[in-house]
Structures are given as structure tokens and as C-alpha cells.
Write an enzyme that holds these catalytic residues in place. Structure first.
Site, mmCIF file in Angstrom:
data_model
loop_
_atom_site.group_PDB
_atom_site.id
_atom_site.type_symbol
_atom_site.label_atom_id
_atom_site.label_comp_id
_atom_site.label_asym_id
_atom_site.label_seq_id
_atom_site.Cartn_x
_atom_site.Cartn_y
_atom_site.Cartn_z
ATOM 1 N N ASP A 18 31.769 14.787 10.308
ATOM 2 C CA ASP A 18 32.957 15.094 9.304
ATOM 3 C C ASP A 18 34.315 15.534 7.974
ATOM 4 O O ASP A 18 35.181 14.756 8.803
ATOM 5 C CB ASP A 18 32.266 16.667 9.520
ATOM 6 N N ASN A 66 21.273 17.802 3.342
ATOM 7 C CA ASN A 66 22.555 16.954 2.615
ATOM 8 C C ASN A 66 21.933 15.977 1.394
ATOM 9 O O ASN A 66 22.607 16.133 0.597
ATOM 10 C CB ASN A 66 23.105 15.598 3.514
#
Ligand code: IPE
Ligand code: IPE
Ligand code: MG
Length: 246
Positions: A18, A66
Site C-alpha cells: 500500500d 479496487n
């Protein structure tokens, strides 16, 4: 500073890669540049884990959530993934690395799905490390899928209600051939699981670093491993019992 103990390595490391977007934003660059840089980190970490003797490395590359990102970013990510897998497939074979995936590969654009399936097939007999890419993956989705298959099996009579043990349940998950992760690494400081391996991480050690994924390199991995080795994994027991269990 302690050194890494090669005898006490985690078998399976899972990584939530991330911080690509923030890395780019900090430099006034487009988010996709962060993703490109992130691929370089992934490459370095795969190489390091292979050399170090880690058996399984699961990389969270694209979550089922996502898909909610702007179309332009999703498209750019799909193109990058394709480029990465095409470029990496020879390297994987050369290094005896077996590529596996978890998630809904059929959700990916057809040309990407094809390349993934091809590479998985080409590397299936590789006996070195397993690189497991989580693509269009969601932990809750995986559990629901497993439940549906179990219901089907019970209806058909191939599975009895009493036969639904934790082990059997695990065998209905995408990760059926893999051990549970020993260590989860999340970069960029976020303290959440983001729907990653919910069932499998019941007893996983969690390591969060502020470092953004594009900056996460082999020495950061060494730090994470040293930190992991300082943890006492009790699995519900007390310290005094630990030396005595097989
Ligand atoms: C992780 O980086 C990569 C993917 C989720 C594909 P992000 O894109 O989430 O980066 P941040 O969190 O916005 O910094
Ligand atoms: C998790 O990161 C998914 C991947 C790294 C692929 P996100 O950036 O999507 O997670 P949230 O949305 O901040 O929880
Ligand atoms: Mg993020």
C-alpha cells in the site's frame, strides 16, 4: 540490532502493498507512476524472498474493492500487471518460482487473464518459492464462495454436515494448497486488513510500517523479518508451554 535467524523464517509472508498513490502525490506525479515504482519493489521483494528461502509470498495486487477506483487508474493498473507478468514469466521459470493466483481471475480483462493462466501453467512444476498474486481478491467473497460450494456438496451428498471441519472449510478456499500466512506486512501505516485473507489470518503476526510501498526494499524486509522473529506466537497457550509442544 539483531541479525536475521535463517532457522526461524516465516513459511508464508503476505503483503498488502500500500501507498503507491501517496508516494506519487508527494512528488506531484500521477498515481500510476507510483504503481510503476511499486512494481519495482515487488520485483526486489520476490527476488529477496526467493534467495532467503521463504516458501510462499502472497502479494495483494488488486482487491475486489479496487474496481471502484477511477476507470483510468484501473485500466492503467491492468496494463501494468500485464506488462509485469509478461516480463517476469521467463525470470520466474529461470528461478524455479511457481506463480499462483487467488481471487477472481475471470474478472480481469481477457488478455490479462490469458497471460496469467499461461504463466501459472508454465510454472506449475517449479519447486522453488511460490509467488501468489491476489487479483480481484476479497476475503468475504472467498468465504461466500466456499460456503456456496459446501452447500452444494452437502446437497449432493459428497459431504456430510459433521464433515465440515476447519480443515475441510479451508480446502474450499482459493488458498487450499497453501499454509496460512505466518506474517502479514502492510506498508504505508494503515492499520486495517482491507478484506485480505480474513479466514487465513486468524493467527498471523501483523507488521505495519510507515514506509510507502515504492520505497520498501530488501533491507526493510529484513527489518520486518527480524521483528517477526522477536514475536512469541502462543496460539492461545501461555509462554511456559511453548518449549514443550511439538
Ligand atoms: C496500493 O497503493 C496499490 C493498489 C491498491 C493497487 P494505493 O494505490 O492504494 O496507494 P495509496 O493508498 O492511495 O497511497
Ligand atoms: C489494499 O489497499 C489493496 C491492495 C494493496 C491491493 P487499498 O489502498 O485498496 O486499501 P484501503 O482502501 O485503503 O483500505
Ligand atoms: Mg491504498
Amino acid at each position: 540490532m539483531k541479525n536475521l535467524d535463517k532457522e526461524k523464517l516465516p513459511q508464508h509472508i503476505a503483503v498488502i502493498m500500500d501507498g503507491n498513490g501517496r508516494w506519487a502525490k508527494n512528488r506531484n506525479l500521477e498515481r500510476i507512476v507510483g504503481h510503476e515504482k511499486g512494481i519495482e519493489s515487488a520485483r526486489e521483494i520476490v527476488k529477496f524472498c526467493g534467495e532467503t528461502g521463504i516458501k510462499v509470498l502472497t502479494l495483494y495486487a488488486f482487491s475486489i474493492e479496487n474496481w471502484r477506483r477511477p476507470k483510468k487508474e484501473v485500466q492503467a493498473l491492468m496494463n501494468l500487471l500485464k506488462k509485469y507478468i509478461v516480463k517476469e514469466s521467463k525470470e520466474l521459470l529461470k528461478n524455479n518460482i511457481c506463480l499462483k493466483t487467488i481471487g477472481n481471475i475471470d474478472d480481469m480483462p481477457p488478455s490479462l487473464a490469458r497471460i496469467i493462466n499461461q504463466t501459472v501453467e508454465q510454472t506449475k512444476n517449479c519447486k522453488g518459492m511460490i509467488v501468489n498474486l491476489a487479483l480481484s481478491y476479497g476475503g468475504r467473497d472467498e468465504i461466500i464462495r466456499a460456503v456456496k460450494k459446501i452447500v452444494q456438496a452437502v446437497k449432493q451428498g459428497s459431504l456430510k454436515e459433521d464433515g465440515i471441519t476447519e480443515k475441510v472449510f479451508s480446502s474450499y478456499l482459493f488458498t487450499k494448497d497453501l499454509p496460512d500466512p505466518d506474517l502479514l506486512i502492510r506498508t504505508s501505516g494503515e492499520m486495517r486488513l482491507s478484506n485480505f485473507l480474513l479466514w487465513q489470518m486468524a493467527y498471523t503476526e501483523i507488521y505495519v510500517t510507515e514506509i510507502l510501498w515504492p520505497d520498501f526494499k530488501r533491507e526493510d524486509m529484513v527489518q520486518a523479518l527480524i521483528h517477526y522473529q522477536s514475536r512469541e506466537r502462543r496460539f492461545g497457550r501461555i509462554s511456559e508451554q511453548l518449549g514443550t509442544i511439538g
